[in-house]
Design a protein around this motif. Sequence first.
Motif: not given
Length: 187
Positions: A2-6, A61-64, A67-71, A89-93
């Motif tokens: 399965p695709h990994q989705v955060l 957080f960036r690594d999570k 590692a995901s295929d989608a958000v 969070a958007i600014d950090v990532a």
Amino acid sequence: MPHQVLVIVGSLRKESFSLKIANALAKAAPASLKLNVATLHGLSFFNQDLEANPPADWVAFRDKIKASDAVIFVTPEYNRSVSGVLRNAIDVASRPSGQSAFLGKPVGIVGNSPGPLGGVSAAMELKRSLPGITGPILGQPEIYLTHVGNSFNEKGEVTSESFGKVLQQYVEAFAAFVDRQKKGAAA
């Protein structure tokens, strides 16, 4: 596989509707998706002065995301926009410039509100600010969940059949969207 989705929850409240929605989406996901719900507890404030040696919580957080295929963003509406914690969070990532952890990731946006407008303004704010730092954003179906307080029991389980059906339809459409994007990227 399965695709990994955060699934990023845009609220810190322990009993937040956004968290309940994220968990319900994870339960409704088809076998082609594995939804991993992430809260933003412990994510420190973005400060460009720290970018040369980013804090460990930023890196994790960036690594999570990487590692995901989608958000999928599940966002409440605060003052006709997203919450400060989600904006942070958007600014950090998305930093440093040109190195966004979201780049190339298909994105879904789920707006929600206990009121009658369903987080439309917050979702529109994300649709306005995410292009350029993410991959493609699912345009249809759009999902703006209204009166969400009436849709869960005290255990956080969906109690409204129609609400559950909307979540199911959305996560299935998102699964098809991610599959199309991943197949297109591989071609």
